[in-house]
Scaffold this motif. Sequence first.
Motif, PDB file in Angstrom:
ATOM      1  N   UNK A   5       0.831  -1.212   0.000  1.00  9.58           N
ATOM      2  CA  UNK A   5       0.000   0.000   0.000  1.00  9.58           C
ATOM      3  C   UNK A   5       0.857   1.250   0.000  1.00  9.58           C
ATOM      4  N   UNK A   6       1.998   1.193   0.683  1.00 13.19           N
ATOM      5  CA  UNK A   6       2.879   2.349   0.748  1.00 13.19           C
ATOM      6  C   UNK A   6       3.681   2.530  -0.534  1.00 13.19           C
ATOM      7  N   UNK A   7       3.589   1.571  -1.448  1.00 12.37           N
ATOM      8  CA  UNK A   7       4.300   1.657  -2.711  1.00 12.37           C
ATOM      9  C   UNK A   7       5.801   1.426  -2.567  1.00 12.37           C
ATOM     10  N   UNK A   8       6.214   0.619  -1.588  1.00 13.21           N
ATOM     11  CA  UNK A   8       7.636   0.325  -1.410  1.00 13.21           C
ATOM     12  C   UNK A   8       8.203  -0.387  -2.641  1.00 13.21           C
ATOM     13  N   UNK A   9       9.456  -0.094  -2.975  1.00  9.51           N
ATOM     14  CA  UNK A   9      10.139  -0.818  -4.047  1.00  9.51           C
ATOM     15  C   UNK A   9      10.323  -2.273  -3.606  1.00  9.51           C
ATOM     16  N   UNK A  10      10.565  -3.169  -4.578  1.00  9.04           N
ATOM     17  CA  UNK A  10      10.733  -4.588  -4.240  1.00  9.04           C
ATOM     18  C   UNK A  10      11.841  -4.787  -3.215  1.00  9.04           C
ATOM     19  N   UNK A  11      12.926  -4.036  -3.396  1.00 11.05           N
ATOM     20  CA  UNK A  11      14.066  -4.206  -2.493  1.00 11.05           C
ATOM     21  C   UNK A  11      13.710  -3.772  -1.073  1.00 11.05           C
ATOM     22  N   UNK A  12      13.075  -2.614  -0.992  1.00  9.03           N
ATOM     23  CA  UNK A  12      12.699  -2.076   0.315  1.00  9.03           C
ATOM     24  C   UNK A  12      11.701  -3.019   0.995  1.00  9.03           C
ATOM     25  N   UNK A  13      10.783  -3.547   0.170  1.00 13.06           N
ATOM     26  CA  UNK A  13       9.780  -4.458   0.694  1.00 13.06           C
ATOM     27  C   UNK A  13      10.434  -5.725   1.246  1.00 13.06           C
ATOM     28  N   UNK A  14      11.360  -6.285   0.461  1.00 15.82           N
ATOM     29  CA  UNK A  14      12.010  -7.531   0.886  1.00 15.82           C
ATOM     30  C   UNK A  14      12.844  -7.306   2.141  1.00 15.82           C
ATOM     31  N   UNK A  15      13.592  -6.200   2.174  1.00 16.43           N
ATOM     32  CA  UNK A  15      14.474  -5.954   3.316  1.00 16.43           C
ATOM     33  C   UNK A  15      13.664  -5.734   4.586  1.00 16.43           C
ATOM     34  N   UNK A  16      12.612  -4.939   4.478  1.00 22.22           N
ATOM     35  CA  UNK A  16      11.808  -4.666   5.662  1.00 22.22           C
ATOM     36  C   UNK A  16      11.035  -5.904   6.126  1.00 22.22           C
ATOM     37  N   UNK A  17      10.593  -6.721   5.176  1.00 24.09           N
ATOM     38  CA  UNK A  17       9.901  -7.950   5.558  1.00 24.09           C
ATOM     39  C   UNK A  17      10.844  -8.878   6.306  1.00 24.09           C
ATOM     40  N   UNK A  18      12.063  -9.005   5.779  1.00 25.69           N
ATOM     41  CA  UNK A  18      13.056  -9.860   6.451  1.00 25.69           C
ATOM     42  C   UNK A  18      13.333  -9.364   7.857  1.00 25.69           C
ATOM     43  N   UNK A  19      13.379  -8.043   7.971  1.00 30.14           N
ATOM     44  CA  UNK A  19      13.657  -7.409   9.254  1.00 30.14           C
ATOM     45  C   UNK A  19      12.641  -7.874  10.292  1.00 30.14           C
ATOM     46  N   UNK A  20      11.362  -7.940   9.903  1.00 32.61           N
ATOM     47  CA  UNK A  20      10.323  -8.388  10.831  1.00 32.61           C
ATOM     48  C   UNK A  20      10.424  -9.890  11.068  1.00 32.61           C
ATOM     49  N   UNK A  21      10.602 -10.645   9.965  1.00 33.01           N
ATOM     50  CA  UNK A  21      10.630 -12.101  10.080  1.00 33.01           C
ATOM     51  C   UNK A  21      11.744 -12.550  11.026  1.00 33.01           C
ATOM     52  N   UNK A  22      12.909 -11.931  10.883  1.00 33.96           N
ATOM     53  CA  UNK A  22      14.039 -12.373  11.701  1.00 33.96           C
ATOM     54  C   UNK A  22      14.131 -11.619  13.026  1.00 33.96           C
ATOM     55  N   UNK A  23      13.108 -10.791  13.296  1.00 32.95           N
ATOM     56  CA  UNK A  23      13.061 -10.092  14.580  1.00 32.95           C
ATOM     57  C   UNK A  23      14.334  -9.305  14.877  1.00 32.95           C
TER      58      UNK A  23
END
Length: 177
Positions: A115-133
């Motif tokens: 929804x925020x329109x994050x780029x693929x890279x930003x999306x992947x990095x931030x998702x990983x950040x949450x997944x790996x706590x």
Amino acid sequence: MTLNSSGRKRPNILITGTPGTGKTTTAAALAEVTELRHINVGDFANEENLTNGWDDTFDCYYINEDLVCDALENLMEEGGNIVDHHACDFFPECCFDCVVVLQTNSSVLHERFTKRGYSDHKLATNSECQIFQVLLDKVKENYPDDILVILRSDFLEDITKNVETLTSWISNLSPAV
Ligand code: ADP
Ligand code: MN
């Protein structure tokens, strides 16, 4: 008036977590109820020009952490701040009476990023950040367990619930004069 253990009349609270977990929404709602000061560190750094140029990878400014810390020193000493930021390791431990880590289910977070329109890279990095706590590990490295509060932020009801939890914690810590 009762002072808390740090000597500040009102507590300082850090609200941290992966981008998109609801830090700004929660901090703003809590500030409204408690009349504590909401400091969005990213916005503050931008407004005060305490940045170090543009980060192409994440499409945001690099924050000059030392300058931000210096600029906020007096307010932090005074107390009564809700500091809203995704990084937790550039403020000294003694700055905070409570460190809140917001956590959001990865698929919910993924939707918010899209929804925020994050780029693929930003999306992947931030998702990983949450997944790996990543954030939670950093908080645990930097702050004692007894000031750490982990809160879920998946649904809108969670915001109301979290604001209530934190408001009652704050009023217990700094009873009305
Ligand atoms: P952050 O400051 O952590 O990056 P924001 O507070 O800006 O996160 O929230 C990101 C988006 O997610 C906003 O559109 C906000 O309305 C939504 N949001 C935040 N927390 C929740 C929640 N608990 N439930 C539903 N939507 C939320
Ligand atoms: Mn934010």
